[in-house]
Design a protein around this motif. Structure first.
Motif, PDB file in Angstrom:
ATOM      1  N   SER A 143       0.837  -1.194   0.000  1.00 55.59           N
ATOM      2  CA  SER A 143       0.000   0.000   0.000  1.00 55.59           C
ATOM      3  C   SER A 143       0.875   1.249   0.000  1.00 55.59           C
ATOM      4  CB  SER A 143      -0.898   0.002   1.240  1.00 55.59           C
ATOM      5  OG  SER A 143      -1.414   1.293   1.504  1.00 55.59           O
ATOM      6  N   TRP A 144       0.508   2.223  -0.813  1.00 55.21           N
ATOM      7  CA  TRP A 144       1.260   3.479  -0.822  1.00 55.21           C
ATOM      8  C   TRP A 144       1.055   4.233   0.487  1.00 55.21           C
ATOM      9  CZ3 TRP A 144       4.705   6.235  -3.732  1.00 55.21           C
ATOM     10  CH2 TRP A 144       5.138   5.619  -4.919  1.00 55.21           C
ATOM     11  N   GLU A 145      -0.176   4.273   0.973  1.00 56.26           N
ATOM     12  CA  GLU A 145      -0.475   5.052   2.173  1.00 56.26           C
ATOM     13  C   GLU A 145       0.151   4.440   3.422  1.00 56.26           C
ATOM     14  OE1 GLU A 145      -3.363   5.866  -0.992  1.00 56.26           O
ATOM     15  OE2 GLU A 145      -2.616   4.022  -0.039  1.00 56.26           O
ATOM     16  N   ARG A 146       0.119   3.125   3.546  1.00 53.85           N
ATOM     17  CA  ARG A 146       0.571   2.480   4.775  1.00 53.85           C
ATOM     18  C   ARG A 146       2.020   2.003   4.722  1.00 53.85           C
ATOM     19  NH1 ARG A 146      -4.830   0.971   4.377  1.00 53.85           N
ATOM     20  NH2 ARG A 146      -6.069   1.416   6.241  1.00 53.85           N
ATOM     21  N   THR A 147       2.578   1.890   3.522  1.00 56.44           N
ATOM     22  CA  THR A 147       3.905   1.283   3.425  1.00 56.44           C
ATOM     23  C   THR A 147       4.891   2.111   2.607  1.00 56.44           C
ATOM     24  OG1 THR A 147       2.851  -0.897   3.572  1.00 56.44           O
ATOM     25  CG2 THR A 147       5.141  -0.834   2.832  1.00 56.44           C
ATOM     26  N   LEU A 148       4.618   2.281   1.324  1.00 56.08           N
ATOM     27  CA  LEU A 148       5.627   2.823   0.411  1.00 56.08           C
ATOM     28  C   LEU A 148       5.957   4.287   0.685  1.00 56.08           C
ATOM     29  CD1 LEU A 148       4.465   1.159  -2.930  1.00 56.08           C
ATOM     30  CD2 LEU A 148       6.320   0.461  -1.409  1.00 56.08           C
ATOM     31  N   ALA A 149       4.942   5.116   0.863  1.00 54.93           N
ATOM     32  CA  ALA A 149       5.203   6.542   1.076  1.00 54.93           C
ATOM     33  C   ALA A 149       6.027   6.768   2.342  1.00 54.93           C
ATOM     34  CB  ALA A 149       3.889   7.318   1.145  1.00 54.93           C
ATOM     35  N   GLY A 150       5.701   6.030   3.409  1.00 54.21           N
ATOM     36  CA  GLY A 150       6.460   6.163   4.655  1.00 54.21           C
ATOM     37  C   GLY A 150       7.910   5.727   4.490  1.00 54.21           C
ATOM     38  N   ARG A 151       8.147   4.651   3.746  1.00 56.21           N
ATOM     39  CA  ARG A 151       9.521   4.200   3.509  1.00 56.21           C
ATOM     40  C   ARG A 151      10.324   5.246   2.751  1.00 56.21           C
ATOM     41  NH1 ARG A 151       8.301  -1.984   1.425  1.00 56.21           N
ATOM     42  NH2 ARG A 151       7.848  -2.908   3.484  1.00 56.21           N
ATOM     43  N   LEU A 152       9.694   5.877   1.787  1.00 51.25           N
ATOM     44  CA  LEU A 152      10.379   6.918   1.019  1.00 51.25           C
ATOM     45  C   LEU A 152      10.709   8.121   1.893  1.00 51.25           C
ATOM     46  CD1 LEU A 152       8.230   6.653  -2.224  1.00 51.25           C
ATOM     47  CD2 LEU A 152      10.693   6.219  -2.094  1.00 51.25           C
ATOM     48  N   VAL A 153       9.791   8.458   2.787  1.00 53.38           N
ATOM     49  CA  VAL A 153      10.022   9.604   3.674  1.00 53.38           C
ATOM     50  C   VAL A 153      11.212   9.330   4.597  1.00 53.38           C
ATOM     51  CG1 VAL A 153       9.076  10.938   5.600  1.00 53.38           C
ATOM     52  CG2 VAL A 153       7.647  10.453   3.600  1.00 53.38           C
ATOM     53  N   VAL A 154      11.236   8.147   5.242  1.00 55.96           N
ATOM     54  CA  VAL A 154      12.328   7.865   6.180  1.00 55.96           C
ATOM     55  C   VAL A 154      13.650   7.655   5.432  1.00 55.96           C
ATOM     56  CG1 VAL A 154      10.765   6.879   7.887  1.00 55.96           C
ATOM     57  CG2 VAL A 154      11.877   5.375   6.223  1.00 55.96           C
ATOM     58  N   ALA A 155      13.583   7.312   4.142  1.00 53.94           N
ATOM     59  CA  ALA A 155      14.806   7.192   3.351  1.00 53.94           C
ATOM     60  C   ALA A 155      15.335   8.545   2.918  1.00 53.94           C
ATOM     61  CB  ALA A 155      14.561   6.321   2.123  1.00 53.94           C
ATOM     62  N   GLY A 156      14.508   9.614   3.105  1.00 60.04           N
ATOM     63  CA  GLY A 156      14.940  10.973   2.776  1.00 60.04           C
ATOM     64  C   GLY A 156      14.667  11.386   1.355  1.00 60.04           C
ATOM     65  N   ALA A 157      13.773  10.711   0.646  1.00 64.32           N
ATOM     66  CA  ALA A 157      13.518  11.012  -0.765  1.00 64.32           C
ATOM     67  C   ALA A 157      12.854  12.377  -0.934  1.00 64.32           C
ATOM     68  CB  ALA A 157      12.636   9.929  -1.386  1.00 64.32           C
ATOM     69  N   ASP A 158      13.125  13.018  -2.059  1.00 61.77           N
ATOM     70  CA  ASP A 158      12.391  14.211  -2.475  1.00 61.77           C
ATOM     71  C   ASP A 158      11.054  13.712  -3.014  1.00 61.77           C
ATOM     72  OD1 ASP A 158      11.248  16.405  -3.714  1.00 61.77           O
ATOM     73  OD2 ASP A 158      13.082  17.031  -4.743  1.00 61.77           O
ATOM     74  N   MET A 159       9.999  13.812  -2.216  1.00 63.64           N
ATOM     75  CA  MET A 159       8.719  13.208  -2.562  1.00 63.64           C
ATOM     76  C   MET A 159       8.071  13.836  -3.794  1.00 63.64           C
ATOM     77  SD  MET A 159       8.523  10.795  -0.367  1.00 63.64           S
ATOM     78  CE  MET A 159       6.835  10.236  -0.176  1.00 63.64           C
ATOM     79  N   ASN A 160       8.497  15.052  -4.142  1.00 61.45           N
ATOM     80  CA  ASN A 160       7.971  15.679  -5.359  1.00 61.45           C
ATOM     81  C   ASN A 160       8.570  15.072  -6.628  1.00 61.45           C
ATOM     82  OD1 ASN A 160       6.234  17.661  -4.159  1.00 61.45           O
ATOM     83  ND2 ASN A 160       8.076  18.784  -3.539  1.00 61.45           N
ATOM     84  N   ARG A 161       9.617  14.278  -6.471  1.00 62.73           N
ATOM     85  CA  ARG A 161      10.262  13.664  -7.634  1.00 62.73           C
ATOM     86  C   ARG A 161       9.985  12.157  -7.744  1.00 62.73           C
ATOM     87  NH1 ARG A 161      13.813  15.978 -10.932  1.00 62.73           N
ATOM     88  NH2 ARG A 161      14.554  18.094 -10.515  1.00 62.73           N
ATOM     89  N   VAL A 162       9.200  11.617  -6.814  1.00 63.90           N
ATOM     90  CA  VAL A 162       8.817  10.205  -6.891  1.00 63.90           C
ATOM     91  C   VAL A 162       7.372  10.124  -7.354  1.00 63.90           C
ATOM     92  CG1 VAL A 162       8.617   8.021  -5.654  1.00 63.90           C
ATOM     93  CG2 VAL A 162      10.404   9.645  -5.018  1.00 63.90           C
ATOM     94  N   PHE A 163       7.115   9.326  -8.387  1.00 62.17           N
ATOM     95  CA  PHE A 163       5.781   9.252  -8.979  1.00 62.17           C
ATOM     96  C   PHE A 163       5.219   7.841  -8.910  1.00 62.17           C
ATOM     97  CE2 PHE A 163       7.902  12.809 -11.029  1.00 62.17           C
ATOM     98  CZ  PHE A 163       6.934  13.810 -11.002  1.00 62.17           C
ATOM     99  N   ARG A 164       4.011   7.742  -8.361  1.00 65.45           N
ATOM    100  CA  ARG A 164       3.253   6.495  -8.461  1.00 65.45           C
ATOM    101  C   ARG A 164       2.672   6.408  -9.868  1.00 65.45           C
ATOM    102  NH1 ARG A 164      -1.844   5.721  -4.548  1.00 65.45           N
ATOM    103  NH2 ARG A 164      -2.535   7.537  -5.744  1.00 65.45           N
TER     104      ARG A 164
END
Length: 415
Positions: free
Chosen positions: A120-141
């Protein structure tokens, strides 16, 4: 000259009419309609074209990740479940979006497309990207919109052309597919190499034409051995079409819960790049609904341990555990059964007894015999099994055969 019959029809003489007429019809047959395609060779959309090698422009190999992931090509990442492969994807996406990955785009933040079907993006993937330090504006589902407004999952190679446009428009350097097998068209059999290539080769062309690296995760199958490429679930085409393969395994030797990443294929570069050790840590984030935990991959440095060294150290699957238990039971029965017999036992009688007692097949009993003192010999056209007495074992040439020699002699089926 013609002669009228009773009905007034004109008959030609017996010696026959002129060519092209019927004996009951004085009028000649019309000429056949000419078929314009009769002498025209069939049209085709294919033709053979030869290009002199001298006219091919040489190109260097660039790397998304120096020496590990080639730019504009497919890289596969196989491993067992539960060792942080998806956390690696989040780590990789973060490094690309921040321009921190050593390679072609170091110092130049790029975008990432993330295609995932199992989390799930809401429960799993988005949180992993945040804690990894990703620029969330550059990651696209990535999703596919149907004309009727329905949202569908990505399907390759059907959506390759549309993906090429989005990759160019959004300055994408990396497409992550987790797992790769999940985005292949449903009509493709992932276990048939020829069929599988119809999905993977257009994907490789997409990477080459756009310069986008495609990283797809894969699971290990239930096979044993230390050849990583043969243990990738699905057809061999997965590892054949990929230009690089980076494998994951738990480091069972150190016993500290760490894992290892190793290069196991590298068609465009060196294979002896150092393996990397990593650990998984838990990070808590605040959400609108309360705090939650996400995993974070932390690479601690290089290691001398290689994934190939760890594959057979991995805990066996439940199926393998059951097979081993059954083999031990069959082996114990064999030794007890033959120990009570002074004379050799005909193989067919032994197989029948094993089937009745433990429902064991002929192959199961042969496997159970391995690494035991049981000997097998052929008398006439029949094969006989025997457990030699300890005093006679050293004196009998047949009984002194190695297990390997016994397996070779047993290749002829017992009659």
């Amino acid at each position: 000259m013609t002669h009228p019959d009773a009905n007034g029809r004109h008959l030609w003489p017996v010696n026959g009419p002129d060519p092209g007429v019927h004996e009951l019809d004085p009028e000649p047959f019309p000429d056949p309609v000419h078929d314009p395609y009769e002498s025209t060779p069939p049209t085709t959309t294919r033709r053979v074209r030869l290009t002199p090698a001298a006219g091919i422009r040489l190109r260097p190999t660039f790397w998304l990740w120096d020496g590990r992931m080639p730019h504009g090509a497919i890289t596969i990442g196989p491993g067992r479940e539960g060792i942080g492969k998806s956390l690696f994807c989040a780590w990789l996406a973060a490094r690309v979006t921040l321009g921190e990955l050593p390679g072609e785009h170091y110092g130049q933040p790029k975008s990432v497309i993330y295609a995932a079907t199992e989390d799930s993006w809401e429960r799993t993937l988005a949180g992993r990207l945040v804690v990894a330090g990703a620029d969330m504006n550059r990651v696209f589902r990535v999703e596919v919109e149907h004309i009727g407004g329905m949202t569908l999952p990505l399907s390759l190679p059907k959506d390759c052309d549309a993906m090429a446009s989005e990759i160019t428009a959004h300055d994408v350097a990396l497409l992550i597919v987790d797992p790769l097998i999940s985005v292949l068209d449903e009509k493709i059999n992932p276990h048939a190499d020829r069929d599988l290539r119809t999905g993977l080769e257009p994907l490789a062309k997409l990477a080459d034409q756009t310069g986008c690296t495609i990283f797809g995760l894969a699971h290990f199958n239930k096979a044993s051995g230390t050849d990583v490429l043969s243990r990738i679930m699905g057809g061999r085409a997965f590892s054949a079409v990929a230009r690089a393969v980076i494998a994951f395994a738990r480091n069972t030797r150190d016993g500290d819960g760490s894992c290892v990443i190793s290069q196991v294929k590298n068609n465009l570069g060196k294979l002896d790049v150092p393996s990397l050790r990593y650990v998984v840590e838990s990070v808590e984030l605040d959400t609108a609904e309360g705090p939650a935990q996400w995993g974070q991959m932390v690479i601690t440095g290089e290691t001398n341990v290689h994934v190939n060294d760890l594959l057979d150290d991995a805990p066996p699957s439940r199926e393998e555990t059951d097979r081993r238990k059954e083999r031990e039971l069959a082996r114990a029965w064999l030794l007890e059964f033959l120990a009570g017999r002074d004379e050799p036992t005909w193989a067919n009688d032994l197989y029948a007894a094993g089937a009745e007692v433990g429902n064991w097949s002929e192959d199961q009993l042969k496997n159970a015999k391995k690494n035991t003192p049981i000997t097998v010999k052929k008398v006439g056209k029949r094969w006989y099994w025997q457990l030699p007495a300890d005093d006679d074992a050293a004196d009998s040439e047949e009984e002194g055969k190695s297990a390997r020699a016994q397996e070779r002699t047993e290749a002829d089926p017992p009659s």
